[in-house]
Design a protein around this motif. Structure first.
Motif: not given
Length: 213
Positions: A145-153
């Motif tokens: 699936x896919x997620x929305x997540x914060x990566x490196x700001x």
């Protein structure tokens, strides 16, 4: 109801309106089916038809992008003809509108996919972060699936799998556990995490009868 729609379609004049309506209706139906797959089945039936584009259904020759173009093309052409414009003007206007919708679609998809995996981002920085499910994740690593997540700001849409025994539905909060490969994260539902205070309280409750004895 379907027969009424069919009779209305056959009654359209001039005949060229039928062509535009058919193009718009078929394209809209294809996009609708893809949305159902994406939201409820956790899968994606889109793919690129050529080498141009980013892949994963976001290129200029993907079914989804072509569908977005012809949706705008078909309905705009039919509307202009219905207002009395010539076929040439309607075709030109439909092409312009379809191109604008296509450009907007490609820009939106590139924004949603965030960074490419080209060395500018290290997804190990997402480990421990909390995100939201964007595309449902199948249980026990049976599907991605896919997620929305914060990566490196920055908020990014990233491929994810889970060891959880149940399907993780859309908009569920999850925590990133580890990086499986360069762009695939292992996640677990946040609700499975029990606060330390609750664990201590549970242990004290279990021990209290023994202390009384």
């Amino acid at each position: 109801m379907i027969s009424d729609l069919w009779e209305s379609y056959l009654g359209l004049e001039p005949a060229s309106i039928k062509t535009f309506v058919a193009i718009g209706a078929v394209s809209s139906f294809v996009l609708f089916i893809q949305m159902l797959f994406l939201l409820f089945l956790g899968g994606d039936i889109d793919f690129d038809l050529g080498e141009v584009g980013e892949g994963g259904g976001t290129g200029i020759f993907s079914i989804r992008s072509i569908g977005s173009f012809f949706t705008g093309f078909g309905w705009t052409g039919a509307m202009l003809l219905a207002k009395g414009y010539s076929l040439g003007v309607a075709t030109t206007g439909a092409t312009v509108m379809g191109s604008l919708i296509l450009a907007g679609f490609l820009a939106m998809m590139r924004w949603m996919h965030g960074f490419k995996s080209d060395g500018t981002i290290d997804y190990t920085n997402a480990i421990g972060n909390i995100g939201n499910v964007y595309v449902p994740i199948q249980p026990r690593r049976k599907g991605m699936g896919q997620i929305q997540v914060e990566v490196q700001g920055r908020l990014a849409v990233v491929t994810a799998i889970t060891n959880h025994h149940e399907k993780i539905e859309n908009r569920t909060a999850v925590r990133v556990k580890e990086l499986i490969d360069s762009r695939t994260l292992l996640v677990e539902p946040l609700e499975l995490e029990v606060p330390e205070e609750e664990n201590l309280s549970s242990e004290e409750t279990d021990l209290s009868p023994q202390e009384t004895e």
